[in-house]
Design an enzyme around this catalytic site. Structure first.
Site, PDB file in Angstrom:
ATOM      1  N   GLY A  13       0.842  -1.190   0.000  1.00  7.98           N
ATOM      2  CA  GLY A  13       0.000   0.000   0.000  1.00  7.98           C
ATOM      3  C   GLY A  13       0.878   1.241   0.000  1.00  7.98           C
ATOM      4  O   GLY A  13       2.029   1.200  -0.427  1.00  7.98           O
ATOM      5  N   LEU A  14       0.325   2.340   0.471  1.00  4.50           N
ATOM      6  CA  LEU A  14       1.118   3.572   0.534  1.00  4.50           C
ATOM      7  C   LEU A  14       1.792   3.663   1.892  1.00  4.50           C
ATOM      8  O   LEU A  14       1.413   4.432   2.769  1.00  4.50           O
ATOM      9  CB  LEU A  14       0.247   4.801   0.273  1.00  4.50           C
ATOM     10  N   HIS A  15       2.792   2.816   2.071  1.00 11.54           N
ATOM     11  CA  HIS A  15       3.617   2.801   3.273  1.00 11.54           C
ATOM     12  C   HIS A  15       5.076   2.757   2.836  1.00 11.54           C
ATOM     13  O   HIS A  15       5.389   2.312   1.736  1.00 11.54           O
ATOM     14  CB  HIS A  15       3.289   1.587   4.150  1.00 11.54           C
ATOM     15  N   ALA A  16       5.937   3.227   3.685  1.00 16.81           N
ATOM     16  CA  ALA A  16       7.389   3.178   3.464  1.00 16.81           C
ATOM     17  C   ALA A  16       7.785   3.747   2.107  1.00 16.81           C
ATOM     18  O   ALA A  16       7.435   4.859   1.777  1.00 16.81           O
ATOM     19  CB  ALA A  16       7.898   1.769   3.685  1.00 16.81           C
ATOM     20  N   PRO A  18       6.936   3.177  -1.191  1.00 13.47           N
ATOM     21  CA  PRO A  18       5.937   3.674  -2.139  1.00 13.47           C
ATOM     22  C   PRO A  18       5.333   5.020  -1.705  1.00 13.47           C
ATOM     23  O   PRO A  18       5.104   5.895  -2.530  1.00 13.47           O
ATOM     24  CB  PRO A  18       4.875   2.573  -2.167  1.00 13.47           C
TER      25      PRO A  18
END
Length: 97
Positions: A13-16, A18
Site C-alpha cells: 500500500g502507501l507505506h514506506a 511507495p
C-alpha cells in the site's frame, strides 16, 4: 475541482518506500494535492505522515484532487489535471514487477 481516481498497486500500500516516492512526486508538482479513499476525508498528499496514517492499502481506490482555489485559470486547471493523471499513473505502476 480537478480530480483523478487511481488504484494503489504497491503490495504494501502507501507505506514506506511507495509512500515516500508518491509524496516526493506530489511535492514536485508544486500543487496542494489531496488524497482520499471512499468514505474518508482527504489528507494532504505532500505529508508523508498523513499519507501513511490514512492507510491506503493495496487495491484501494483513491481520489486525487486539487482545490479550485489553487487552480485559477483554464491553463492552471489543465496543468493540475495533467499532474493528477501522472500521479495516478505512478500509484498504478508501483505494483509492476
Amino acid at each position: 475541482m480537478p480530480t483523478h481516481n487511481a488504484v494503489v498497486k504497491a503490495s504494501v500500500g502507501l507505506h514506506a518506500r511507495p509512500a515516500a516516492l508518491f509524496v516526493r512526486a506530489v511535492t514536485e508538482t508544486g500543487l496542494p494535492v489531496t488524497i482520499s479513499k471512499e468514505g474518508g476525508p482527504g489528507v494532504d498528499a505532500r505529508s508523508l505522515l498523513q499519507v501513511m496514517a490514512a492507510d491506503f492499502h493495496q487495491g484501494c481506490i483513491v481520489e486525487l484532487g486539487v482545490s479550485d482555489a489553487a487552480v485559477r485559470s483554464p491553463l492552471g486547471r489543465q496543468v493540475a489535471e495533467d499532474a493528477l493523471r501522472a500521479l495516478g499513473e505512478l500509484l498504478e505502476s508501483q505494483g509492476a514487477a
